[in-house]
Design a protein around this motif. Structure first.
Motif: not given
Length: 452
Positions: A291-302, A333-350
């Motif tokens: 799961v850690g590997k998948e998270d790491r790859l997802m972070l790099r893709d993001l 751009f705002r629409v694209q931003y909002e689509i990604k926002r929840k996903q990114i805010e979730l993965v950058i939580q420590s």
């Protein structure tokens, strides 16, 4: 008697001041062009000392790095007074970022004085790349400066009096120390290479290979590195970094294979590797956890997605267009931003006990914060540009939102907290325009005229 060929080889391995200046000029020019290529249309600096004189390229570079639009006098027949005005705007912008400029003024840049131009470029590189990247290293945060103040020191020792030459920057020192510690950590861990500085330690090319090995071990055979010449190692390291990691080739082997390689040029190049480096604190844990590997790859893709989003956003902001077209682009751009926002805010939580982010998380967060700020600034600019009374109301909304978002820090002295709350209440009272009720009506009329 020493042969002429031997003498030539010996001289070729020594850097004289003018040769060191030439290396900095080449390296900084390549670094600048990697950023100016993001513009629409892209710009290219051919001769740094000449092309910077009118201030147009300098302002363009700062716009790309900051995402802000800066005032600029342009045209084929600019006079020196316009050059100085442009350069003054650039220096004022840097000072607004709390970057302290020492021995750098508009007239010297307009004259193309090499030492002053290189000193200014080094200040920009230090602030926008090296300090910014090293401050995100979780294991080295204690070495990074908590302020954004950068004291710029011109490159030539003869360019200023001895007392001025002693001006050394806290940020430069801490950023340099953090970058060196990072290299030592990766090199020592992965390849057992000793790196003492950003000079002679890099001459053999082994240090460059050790950093690449720490990022992508399969790209480097450290045993082969030990048996090759300096030039072969350097050339291969720069080629691998460019083709496999996408790191621009800012240096040439002959720049580094000398008795005293230029420190600032090597730091500029090495700092680029930080964007690609995985967090060593989590490496073992991630190897044991799929799961850690998948998270790491997802972070790099993001991270790749956010960086491309930022490049597209920057190009669009700088393109010539009507206000209506700019609003449509902003909405896209705002629409694209909002689509990604929840996903990114979730993965950058420590997920760590100490609350710190991994380097991959920190890089994504840094890029995300940057595009968030750019979108907000763009919206403020567009709202202020609306015809009256919408422009006035747009400016008010921005001030009101900023006031609402501002946190009130509870002080130990209750009286201070009470005073702060009182000031905030008075501020909110002032932000009560009588024309606010006209917003829906005026906005609907304006947007309706766009459709027509």
């Amino acid at each position: 008697q020493v042969s002429s060929r031997a003498m030539s080889n010996h001289i070729g391995s020594i850097f004289f001041p003018d040769e060191q200046e030439a290396v900095q000029k080449r390296t900084f020019t390549k670094w600048i062009n990697t950023h100016l290529a993001k513009r629409n249309p892209p710009l290219v600096v051919n001769d740094l000392f000449e092309d910077i004189k009118d201030g147009v390229m300098l302002l363009a570079l700062l716009e790309v790095l900051s995402g802000q639009k800066l005032p600029c006098e342009q045209g084929r027949h600019l006079k020196r007074i316009h050059w100085v005005a442009n350069i003054g705007s650039a220096l004022k912008f840097l000072e607004g970022r709390r970057i302290k400029l020492v021995n750098i003024n508009s007239t010297d840049i307009a004259d193309g004085r090499p030492s002053i131009v290189l000193g200014l470029m080094w200040t920009i590189i230090l602030y926008f790349q090296i300090e910014e990247l090293t401050s995100n290293l979780p294991q080295l945060q204690s070495l990074s400066s908590s302020t954004s103040s950068v004291d710029s020191v011109v490159s030539s020792e003869t360019a200023s009096p001895p007392t001025k030459r002693k001006v050394v920057t806290k940020v430069q020192g801490s950023a340099k120390k953090a970058l060196l510690k990072w290299v030592q950590y990766t090199a020592a861990k992965q390849a057992g290479i000793e790196v003492k500085d950003f000079g002679r330690s890099w001459r053999s090319g082994a240090a460059f290979h050790s950093v690449i090995h720490a990022i992508r071990p399969e790209l480097v055979d450290m045993e082969k590195v030990k048996g090759r010449s300096n030039r072969e190692n350097l050339n291969e390291a720069f080629t691998i970094a460019e083709t496999e990691l996408g790191i621009p080739r800012l240096l040439d082997p002959e720049d580094v294979d000398v008795d005293k390689p230029d420190e600032k040029s090597i730091m500029t190049y090495v700092a680029q590797f930080l964007k690609h480096y995985p967090d060593l604190h989590n490496t073992t844990e991630m190897q044991e956890n799929d799961v850690g590997k998948e998270d790491r790859l997802m972070l790099r893709d993001l991270k790749v997605w956010v960086e491309q989003f930022e490049r597209d956003l920057t190009r669009t902001q700088m393109a010539e267009a009507s206000l209506q077209e700019k609003y449509r682009s902003f909405k896209h751009f705002r629409v694209q931003y909002e689509i990604k926002r929840k996903q990114i805010e979730l993965v950058i939580q420590s997920s760590r006990k100490d609350g710190k982010l991994s380097l991959d998380q920190a890089m994504v967060k840094q890029a995300w914060d940057r595009v968030s700020s750019r979108l907000l600034d763009w919206q403020r600019y567009l709202d202020k540009s609306l015809p009256a009374p919408l422009g006035t109301i747009g400016a008010w909304l921005y001030r009101a939102e900023a006031a609402v978002r501002e946190e009130i820090i509870v002080q130990q002295a209750h009286e201070e907290t009470a005073n702060t709350i009182h000031r905030k209440l008075e501020q909110h009272k002032e932000l009560s325009p009588t024309e606010l009720h006209t917003v829906p009506f005026c906005y609907s009329i304006y947007m309706g005229s766009q459709v027509k």
